[in-house]
Motif scaffolding. Sequence first.
Motif, mmCIF file in Angstrom:
data_model
loop_
_atom_site.group_PDB
_atom_site.id
_atom_site.type_symbol
_atom_site.label_atom_id
_atom_site.label_comp_id
_atom_site.label_asym_id
_atom_site.label_seq_id
_atom_site.Cartn_x
_atom_site.Cartn_y
_atom_site.Cartn_z
ATOM 1 N N MET A 1 0.837 -1.207 0.000
ATOM 2 C CA MET A 1 0.000 0.000 0.000
ATOM 3 C C MET A 1 0.867 1.251 0.000
ATOM 4 N N PRO A 2 0.741 2.117 -1.017
ATOM 5 C CA PRO A 2 1.460 3.391 -0.975
ATOM 6 C C PRO A 2 1.027 4.194 0.261
ATOM 7 N N PRO A 3 1.834 5.111 0.788
ATOM 8 C CA PRO A 3 3.005 5.681 0.120
ATOM 9 C C PRO A 3 4.347 5.024 0.443
ATOM 10 N N VAL A 4 4.425 4.121 1.451
ATOM 11 C CA VAL A 4 5.736 3.608 1.860
ATOM 12 C C VAL A 4 6.036 2.265 1.215
ATOM 13 N N MET A 5 5.054 1.349 1.209
ATOM 14 C CA MET A 5 5.225 0.030 0.612
ATOM 15 C C MET A 5 6.434 -0.695 1.202
ATOM 16 N N GLY A 6 6.553 -0.640 2.541
ATOM 17 C CA GLY A 6 7.686 -1.309 3.174
ATOM 18 C C GLY A 6 9.016 -0.786 2.677
ATOM 19 N N ALA A 7 9.065 0.466 2.299
ATOM 20 C CA ALA A 7 10.260 1.157 1.792
ATOM 21 C C ALA A 7 10.603 0.776 0.361
ATOM 22 N N ALA A 8 9.869 -0.158 -0.242
ATOM 23 C CA ALA A 8 10.173 -0.575 -1.618
ATOM 24 C C ALA A 8 9.889 0.537 -2.626
ATOM 25 N N ALA A 9 8.945 1.437 -2.295
ATOM 26 C CA ALA A 9 8.600 2.513 -3.233
ATOM 27 C C ALA A 9 9.822 3.358 -3.566
ATOM 28 N N PHE A 10 10.659 3.631 -2.568
ATOM 29 C CA PHE A 10 11.826 4.485 -2.795
ATOM 30 C C PHE A 10 12.887 3.762 -3.622
ATOM 31 N N LEU A 11 12.987 2.452 -3.416
ATOM 32 C CA LEU A 11 13.927 1.671 -4.215
ATOM 33 C C LEU A 11 13.478 1.597 -5.674
ATOM 34 N N MET A 12 12.155 1.492 -5.880
ATOM 35 C CA MET A 12 11.642 1.448 -7.253
ATOM 36 C C MET A 12 11.970 2.727 -8.007
ATOM 37 N N VAL A 13 11.964 3.847 -7.310
ATOM 38 C CA VAL A 13 12.333 5.114 -7.950
ATOM 39 C C VAL A 13 13.723 4.994 -8.570
ATOM 40 N N GLU A 14 14.657 4.400 -7.806
ATOM 41 C CA GLU A 14 16.035 4.284 -8.278
ATOM 42 C C GLU A 14 16.177 3.204 -9.349
ATOM 43 N N TYR A 15 15.527 2.061 -9.137
ATOM 44 C CA TYR A 15 15.707 0.927 -10.046
ATOM 45 C C TYR A 15 14.950 1.087 -11.366
ATOM 46 N N VAL A 16 13.767 1.697 -11.298
ATOM 47 C CA VAL A 16 12.947 1.831 -12.505
ATOM 48 C C VAL A 16 13.258 3.125 -13.243
ATOM 49 N N GLY A 17 13.716 4.138 -12.497
ATOM 50 C CA GLY A 17 14.081 5.395 -13.134
ATOM 51 C C GLY A 17 12.908 6.305 -13.410
ATOM 52 N N ILE A 18 11.845 6.219 -12.588
ATOM 53 C CA ILE A 18 10.712 7.147 -12.709
ATOM 54 C C ILE A 18 10.544 7.863 -11.379
ATOM 55 N N SER A 19 9.707 8.897 -11.351
ATOM 56 C CA SER A 19 9.562 9.698 -10.130
ATOM 57 C C SER A 19 8.781 8.927 -9.068
ATOM 58 N N TYR A 20 8.938 9.381 -7.843
ATOM 59 C CA TYR A 20 8.227 8.755 -6.718
ATOM 60 C C TYR A 20 6.716 8.857 -6.909
ATOM 61 N N VAL A 21 6.251 10.000 -7.387
ATOM 62 C CA VAL A 21 4.807 10.193 -7.599
ATOM 63 C C VAL A 21 4.289 9.156 -8.598
ATOM 64 N N GLU A 22 5.064 8.897 -9.650
ATOM 65 C CA GLU A 22 4.649 7.897 -10.639
ATOM 66 C C GLU A 22 4.589 6.498 -10.021
ATOM 67 N N VAL A 23 5.570 6.176 -9.183
ATOM 68 C CA VAL A 23 5.595 4.843 -8.550
ATOM 69 C C VAL A 23 4.339 4.615 -7.730
ATOM 70 N N ILE A 24 4.000 5.562 -6.858
ATOM 71 C CA ILE A 24 2.846 5.329 -5.989
ATOM 72 C C ILE A 24 1.527 5.460 -6.760
ATOM 73 N N THR A 25 1.538 6.226 -7.849
ATOM 74 C CA THR A 25 0.338 6.277 -8.707
ATOM 75 C C THR A 25 0.088 4.913 -9.331
ATOM 76 N N HIS A 26 1.140 4.296 -9.855
ATOM 77 C CA HIS A 26 0.999 2.984 -10.487
ATOM 78 C C HIS A 26 0.639 1.904 -9.461
ATOM 79 N N ALA A 27 1.131 2.026 -8.236
ATOM 80 C CA ALA A 27 0.907 0.984 -7.226
ATOM 81 C C ALA A 27 -0.437 1.127 -6.520
ATOM 82 N N PHE A 28 -1.084 2.294 -6.651
ATOM 83 C CA PHE A 28 -2.252 2.601 -5.822
ATOM 84 C C PHE A 28 -3.451 1.702 -6.098
ATOM 85 N N LEU A 29 -3.847 1.581 -7.367
ATOM 86 C CA LEU A 29 -5.091 0.880 -7.701
ATOM 87 C C LEU A 29 -5.059 -0.607 -7.319
ATOM 88 N N PRO A 30 -4.006 -1.374 -7.693
ATOM 89 C CA PRO A 30 -3.989 -2.786 -7.282
ATOM 90 C C PRO A 30 -4.043 -2.971 -5.771
#
Length: 869
Positions: free
Chosen positions: A302-331
């Motif tokens: 569940m965004p916004p923290v996702m067990g801290a994985a959200a911040f790692l996804m920013v670095e690994y995927v190369g998109i902004s934090y807002v985009e990460v939690i937007t994509h993760a929100f609905l599922p």
Amino acid sequence: MAEKTSGKGPLSEEELQELVASSDAGARNPVGPVATLLAIIAVVWSVFQVILASPLSNMLLPGSIINNDRSIHLAFAIFLAFMAYPALKSSPRHYVPIQDWVLGIVGSFIALYGYFFYDKIVKSGGLADDTDKWFALAGLILLFEGARRALGPAMAIIATIFLLYVFFGSSPWVPDVIRWKGASLQKAMSHMWITSEGVFGIALGVSTKFVFLFVLFGALLDKAGAGNYFIKMAFGALGHLKGGPAKAAVVGSAATGLISGSSIANVVTTGTFTIPLMKRVGFSSEQAGSVEVASSVNGQIMPPVMGAAAFLMVEYVGISYVEVITHAFLPATISYIALVYIVHLEAVKRNMPTLGNRVVSMGKTIGGMAAFFVGFAALCYGVQYPVKAVIAIMPGASGAVLAALVVLAYVALLWLAAGTDDLVPDDPNAEEVELPVVAEIYKAGLYYLLPIIVLVYFLMIEQKSPGLSAYWATSLLFVILLTQKPLKAIFRGQSNMVETFKSGVSDLWQGLIDGARNMIGIALATATAGVIVGTVTLTGVGQVMADLVEFLSGGNLILMLVMVGLLSLVLGMGLPTTANYIVVSSLMAGVVVELGAQSGLIVPLIAVHLFVFYFGIMADVTPPVGLASFAAAAVSGGDAIRTGFVAFFYSLRTVALPFVFIFNTDLLLIDVGWLQGILVFISATIAILIFTAGTMGWFLTKNRIYESVALILIAFALFRPDFFMNRIQPPFQDVDPAELVQRLENAAPGKEVRMVVSGPDFDTGETKETTLLLVVGSEPSGQEKLEAMGVILMLEDGVAKLEEPLFGTDIATEMESFDFYADDPVQVTAVRVPASQLPKELIFIPSLVLLGLIAFLQRARASRQGVPA
């Protein structure tokens, strides 16, 4: 523990707290001067991290410290790990043995090796000399031992296996498929410890800059009383419904999951209250534990923290934090909605009694909760307009004015809270259970929402970095912890100002300690996982994993995804959320991208990372490891293995969703507008509820087998309408590769063209195939459009041959595994351009008609049987 979790009764409150402490914050609790010293060190770590995240860090800290912040972060973590976590079950709990002092101090020194010898390492270009390599090896051994203590043996064992593979990968006993040339001790230690490729890599950097502040934010918010407030509000809203305690457990765990990075802590924190009440209304020990496990583990997605994985996804995927939690929100949201429905169906099937004597309709309750969440979201979004007005009116003093307005809002909400009694935890085992009344208690904690609003505002509206956003929210919590009790005393006309202020200082002090202790495991997890990431980059084992999965799956796309999911599940066993994600994404994400492209499936990288993340966290649920299931069994007194299996059954929707969003990225709101996004949310919510009804065997009444099959089919159609529409009208039209330039000439900018490429593999020489996605640019001619993409196309004897792509382009990265200088050419074998197609949403019409037919049949059957539908 095994004895306590095998059905012989729940653990006591003291034992449960020891369970959480031993798994999340360290089981050792020394007394006297040593306890004071360790508390001071923990507070210093927290304060250091807050200063590091502040906008004044460059003025308050020397450049040498900022440049080596990862080393300092790890030094604190290693030292506190040896202080807080005993080596063995038989090790002392109330004092720190001398050997642990030695290990902690030596480990901290080696962690700071790069800080002490920074100039020397810079001059050597990051290459370890004879002295460096032995210090680095000692550092790895101490890191692995600290990780073993803090995280259990799984993390240390996995990292050790990977490290051994680095050294002995060329040995004859290593299978041919994964054999590599091996590395010397000097090269391996340079890579793992001296440079930023291994331990001190991206993962530890994310832990240093972002994760600590969010963990501290959660610890302080919980210390302020927000956790108890959220649980009481959930029980006040849902506790009186059928299966109310289970529904409240789901919502309460969702709320606490926002501020907790640990599924185990979530299970025990909310479970000690919810599980006894669930058992009271008719859930078995295993079912009650399973509901708590499923809802607590869901907190990690569940965004916004996702067990801290959200911040790692920013670095690994190369998109902004807002985009990460937007994509993760609905599922994540529809997964929680489905879990509420699961417990509702369990309650209806067993005709469970309700708690308390209040009668409130389900519709009003859902409407009220929906109104609250929509109102809260609107408040978070709408606060930008008065902020912009203040900045426009007084740009020079806007910061001070806005801070004053926040403080004013806090004081007003605190005055409101002072008019009600302070909330104290309820006893779930009391003879008479008095459920809270939301209308009476909501005022008591409204001011807890202020730090969350500040956090969301900076993250989503201002789009500041996660670290800076958490800094401002945490700073507000400092103020709240220090002032909430004294100000309440003033508003209530009490005179115990000194005592209440001391109590506030004590709460803040303890919150800073809790934040640091909760970070020990995460810091060590990210550092140890860096060894695994370093091994992947040094040895190229990621490509080997792709070859292995491709071989075992026989090239079948669905089977390949199932295998990747299972491997992610196995790799995630026994690991905390953060380490879990680092390991599974490092090894598995590239596999899905490469093999998907070979099968013609172009998957956005964020979808791949969420896919492996979802399966990785399921390891917390699934036996034989299932840490969260064991924690829930410890609370409920049920059987741990059975609890794990039931929790896995309840989590089927979490297993199914990754397969859905891999094939239908609309679910991740990728390239989706507002109106389409609303339609996707509605259809996905209906789909997940129907899927739940199909798998639970109950819709309006008990399903017949063909009804369950039909419901699952309807859910599939709502999730994947494109699957059926693509068979009615294919989405792509095949064109001759020789016509590619001409087609691009006439294609509108932004259109997508798929190019199937075949050619020899650079390593094996065998012919392989992959699909590339080309986005048409705005260049005037087709040839220029191709060149802008990096594609160099040569037509010879009717064959469309490819030269090596232009360096630095995306396509060059995607095709780096092809050998462009072999005898056989790399060539374009097919070109697919989008074809006109009816809206895929038309598939919803027959699906909903079939759903209506099933509802009609079940309602008629229920009325004949006298069962209320």
